[in-house]
Design an enzyme around this catalytic site. Structure first.
Site, mmCIF file in Angstrom:
data_model
loop_
_atom_site.group_PDB
_atom_site.id
_atom_site.type_symbol
_atom_site.label_atom_id
_atom_site.label_comp_id
_atom_site.label_asym_id
_atom_site.label_seq_id
_atom_site.Cartn_x
_atom_site.Cartn_y
_atom_site.Cartn_z
ATOM 1 N N GLU A 247 -25.937 50.022 -49.200
ATOM 2 C CA GLU A 247 -24.486 50.009 -48.984
ATOM 3 C C GLU A 247 -24.096 50.897 -47.804
ATOM 4 O O GLU A 247 -23.150 50.593 -47.075
ATOM 5 C CB GLU A 247 -23.742 50.451 -50.244
ATOM 6 C CG GLU A 247 -23.721 49.411 -51.359
ATOM 7 C CD GLU A 247 -25.027 49.319 -52.147
ATOM 8 O OE1 GLU A 247 -25.899 50.204 -51.958
ATOM 9 O OE2 GLU A 247 -25.176 48.378 -52.942
ATOM 10 N N GLN B 18 -21.498 44.368 -52.865
ATOM 11 C CA GLN B 18 -21.583 43.359 -53.932
ATOM 12 C C GLN B 18 -20.580 43.587 -55.073
ATOM 13 O O GLN B 18 -19.988 42.648 -55.579
ATOM 14 C CB GLN B 18 -23.007 43.329 -54.471
ATOM 15 C CG GLN B 18 -23.383 42.032 -55.102
ATOM 16 C CD GLN B 18 -24.891 41.865 -55.174
ATOM 17 O OE1 GLN B 18 -25.591 42.703 -55.745
ATOM 18 N NE2 GLN B 18 -25.407 40.798 -54.616
ATOM 19 N N ALA C 247 -17.492 46.641 -56.436
ATOM 20 C CA ALA C 247 -16.797 47.894 -56.096
ATOM 21 C C ALA C 247 -17.537 49.105 -56.648
ATOM 22 O O ALA C 247 -17.541 50.177 -56.039
ATOM 23 C CB ALA C 247 -15.368 47.863 -56.643
ATOM 24 N N ASP C 248 -18.185 48.914 -57.796
ATOM 25 C CA ASP C 248 -18.933 50.016 -58.424
ATOM 26 C C ASP C 248 -20.040 50.536 -57.517
ATOM 27 O O ASP C 248 -20.536 51.635 -57.720
ATOM 28 C CB ASP C 248 -19.573 49.530 -59.717
ATOM 29 C CG ASP C 248 -18.563 48.906 -60.653
ATOM 30 O OD1 ASP C 248 -18.221 49.524 -61.656
ATOM 31 O OD2 ASP C 248 -18.087 47.789 -60.342
ATOM 32 N N HIS D 247 -19.838 47.228 -63.497
ATOM 33 C CA HIS D 247 -19.374 46.014 -62.813
ATOM 34 C C HIS D 247 -17.901 45.776 -63.107
ATOM 35 O O HIS D 247 -17.454 44.639 -63.177
ATOM 36 C CB HIS D 247 -20.196 44.790 -63.239
ATOM 37 C CG HIS D 247 -21.643 44.900 -62.896
ATOM 38 N ND1 HIS D 247 -22.544 45.565 -63.680
ATOM 39 C CD2 HIS D 247 -22.341 44.460 -61.813
ATOM 40 C CE1 HIS D 247 -23.747 45.516 -63.117
ATOM 41 N NE2 HIS D 247 -23.652 44.859 -61.977
#
Ligand SMILES: Cc1ncc(C[n+]2csc(CCOP(=O)(O)OP(=O)(O)O)c2C)c(N)n1
Ligand SMILES: [Mg+2]
Length: 682
Positions: A403, A425, A427-428, A472
């Site tokens: 990320e 992929q 927000a977490d 998630h």
């Protein structure tokens, strides 16, 4: 080696030496702002700087003032930075000494350099990735052909995780980059034995396709010759190198952390001083002592004059502090057709896909990358399905689980003139990339004094939906809006997503698009409104403009019997469902953009209704929702007839997996209904 080259190197080294001497001699004045110098590292830096050309890119770190001098920066320009003056050519007094950013036609380019050690590795590798893409797409200008990228690093910074991400990507993609490591054996006071199991040359041995060169960095001729070969190889073969130079640190760590406090190797280090070594090499090449003395005295005079001139230069004007927060965007009005005739409604995820497809079709400088967005899957939500097939694997590709790289590389991509669209992929998982977003992406334009805005679209699926569980489901907008210098949008319909995606693409600033997973397919009863007729190709929505989703009727407003709700994302649908039976009493404003925010629309709503409620999926503690509440009470206090209500999730560190627990935490239509009824009776 030729005499004139050695004499040039010697003159630059004299400048560097005199700069560090004068800074030290006047430390009561010069240490007002912290600074470090290259004392001890000069030879390798000058060997590099003298060989870089305007087509190249270099990211020097805070100890690299000899690189800056050798690419042609004057001593005066560096002193202007030491004193944080208005005419500091890098940042106009906004950032420290030797934290450069440069966009001069006659010198190598330098993107904004932060103080966070090692963090330049990813943005700089992004430049190399961008050059490679431009080569593949035939987008390079004549003046850019064969450009080399250099990422300069201290040895201790090489132990950082983000440096490994950059090394991995540079090697995997075979990028035209040199990781230029100056190994002085020191962190600040921690030494190599305490901080690493091996040096960077040993560490990189496992990277297939990365050539590693180790040298004595105090020997100018060795460094120059090796770098000459490496640079020529990269110009022709386009592949990565690690250049590892052992150097002595002869000055202080910085003006604030002094060597006599803790160094136990000073005598040993002094034996490796590059200055007498270069002098000897000059003499051996046939330069007379008179030449060298002349160079030295000229340099001393020049540095003294430069010091005085810079000291007297003007300070920056405080009225400029809000300059260069955002670069002006061409999208200032809603344009195009929002609801073209004869079209069927599509789900939100497809509106995004169509937007990206149109963007990529029209703009060769657009590319999309992230985890699993490539050909095989087209995104875990199929949000990029078919794009790689249509535009090729060089324009739509998978990245490793990095990320930080995904977000930070946009800085370099944008610097070479590309328009990266990237995806995190969930927000977490934005957290590993948050450092790049804050440290590099958000501050580049401001701290480079307007030279390097970062144009990037960062797509982030967000929100709780169908037992996504603790990793998630998270909402992260409060953290994002706290990062000033980035724009954050959060559309609630497909049409808004398409219009905002286009606006984000044409915006010269970084834009994060939060896309609620629960709205992507309108599968949840009550969220059918997220589906919309796909707007036409020219449709854009200016970032920062809210939308009225539902108007209250004047009859109720005039009677003082109405509420204005401010919400966004999933909150729009909870509110619509909540007030189904008394819709005429509730006006709903969908913010769509969280930063910049549409204050005008919010305040008008508050004044019209006198009662305001904010609905968000986040908890009500320390959040964006609370800040909206605060703004309204600050600006509209006299128009309010009741305390502003805030409906959000129950405050917990995570959203549990079990569906009953998830439901108990999140807002829903019943909770919003209860809060609305209570507010209406006040
Ligand atoms: C991410 C981060 N953590 C901590 C610091 C504080 N810090 C500044 S310089 C430094 C040591 C860096 O050592 P090295 O990379 O070897 O460079 P050198 O100063 O030895 O040339 C540290 C820990 C920082 N600037 N950035
Ligand atoms: Mg070091």
């Amino acid at each position: 080696m030729k005499k004139d080259l050695l004499l040039k190197a010697y003159s630059v080294m004299c400048n560097a030496m005199h700069i560090s001497e004068i800074l030290e001699a006047n430390k009561e004045i010069t240490a007002k702002y912290v600074h470090a110098t290259s004392r001890g590292h000069e030879a390798v830096q000058i060997a590099l700087g003298l060989q870089l050309e305007p087509r190249d890119w270099v990211s020097p770190y805070y100890r690299d003032d000899s690189i800056l001098l050798s690419i042609g920066m004057s001593p005066e320009s560096l002193f202007l930075q030491v004193f944080a003056k208005k005419t500091d050519p890098f940042s106009g007094g906004r950032t420290y000494y030797s934290h450069p950013s440069l966009k001069d036609n006659d010198k190598p380019k330098i993107i904004h350099q932060s103080s966070a050690t090692g963090m330049q590795a990813i943005p700089t590798t992004g430049i190399a990735l961008g050059l490679q893409y431009k080569e593949k797409m035939n987008l390079l200008a004549e003046t850019e052909l064969g450009g080399v990228v250099v990422c300069s690093l201290g040895d201790a910074s090489c132990t950082e995780g983000e440096v490994s991400e950059a090394l991995q990507m540079a090697t995997l993609k075979q990028l035209p980059i040199i990781f230029f490591v100056q190994d002085n054996g020191w962190d600040i006071s921690a030494n190599a034995a305490e901080t690493r199991a091996q040096n960077i040359a040993e560490y990189c041995k496992g990277l297939n396709g990365l050539e590693i060169v180790s040298v004595d960095g105090s020997d100018f001729e060795t460094c120059y010759n090796e770098l000459n070969r490496i640079i020529a190889t990269i110009r022709a073969e386009r592949r990565p190198f690690v250049f590892h130079a052992k150097v002595p640190l002869l000055g202080h760590h910085t003006s604030g952390v002094r060597k006599e406090w803790y160094r136990d190797d000073l005598e040993e280090a002094a034996l490796q001083d590059p200055f007498p070594k270069l002098k000897k090499a000059c003499e051996a090449a046939g330069l007379g002592l008179a030449d060298l003395i002349l160079a030295e005295t000229n340099s001393r005079k020049k540095v003294e004059q430069a010091y005085k001139a810079a000291l007297e230069a003007e300070d920056p004007d405080p009225s400029s502090i809000q300059d260069f927060i955002f670069a002006p965007t061409p999208i200032t009005e809603e344009q195009g057709i929002r609801e073209p005739q004869g079209k069927k409604k599509t789900v939100m995820v497809d509106s995004a896909l169509f937007a990206v497809r149109e963007i990529m079709h029209a703009n060769p400088e657009a590319l999309l990358y992230g985890q699993d967005v490539g050909r095989r899957l087209g995104g875990v939500f199929r949000e990029a399905a078919t794009l790689a097939e249509q535009f090729g694997d060089h324009r739509v590709f998978n990245t490793p689980i990095q990320e930080a790289f995904i977000i930070g590389s946009t800085v370099g991509m944008s610097a070479v003139g590309l328009k990266p669209m990237v995806e995190v992929q969930f927000a977490d998982y934005i957290w590993p990339g948050l450092n790049q977003l804050f440290t590099e992406v958000s501050r580049s334009y401001y701290l480079s004094n307007g030279k390097w805005p970062v144009s990037a679209v960062i797509r982030v699926p967000i929100g709780a939906y169908g037992s996504g569980g603790p990793y998630h489901s998270s909402s992260v907008e409060s953290v994002l809006v706290n990062i000033r210098g980035i724009k954050v949008v959060y559309p609630s319909t497909g049409a808004d997503l398409k219009g905002l995606m286009k606006a984000a693409f044409y915006d010269p600033n970084p834009v994060v698009i939060l896309e609620h997973k629960g709205l992507y397919w309108s599968k949840i009863p009550g969220t059918e409104g997220a589906m919309s007729i796909e707007p036409d190709e020219h449709y854009v929505i200016p970032i920062g403009k809210a939308r009225v989703v539902q108007e209250a009727s004047n009859e109720f407003v005039n009677a003082g019997d109405s509420v204005g709700v401010i919400t966004y994302g999933r909150g729009v649908y909870w509110t619509l469902e909540a007030c189904k039976e008394y819709a005429q009493q509730v006006e709903i404003l969908d913010l769509r953009s969280l930063n910049p925010i549409d204050e005008e629309a919010m305040f008008a709503l508050a004044k019209r209704h006198g009662k305001v409620m904010i609905v968000s999926e986040e908890s009500t503690e320390c959040t964006f929702g609370l800040s909206v509440l605060g703004r309204i009470q600050q600006h509209c206090f006299q128009s309010l007839d009741a305390p502003i209500a805030l409906v959000g999730s129950v405050d917990t560190p995570a959203i549990p997996l079990n569906s009953n627990l998830e439901a108990a935490i999140l807002p829903n239509a019943e909770k919003v209904d209860a809060a609305l009824r209570q507010l209406l009776t006040q």
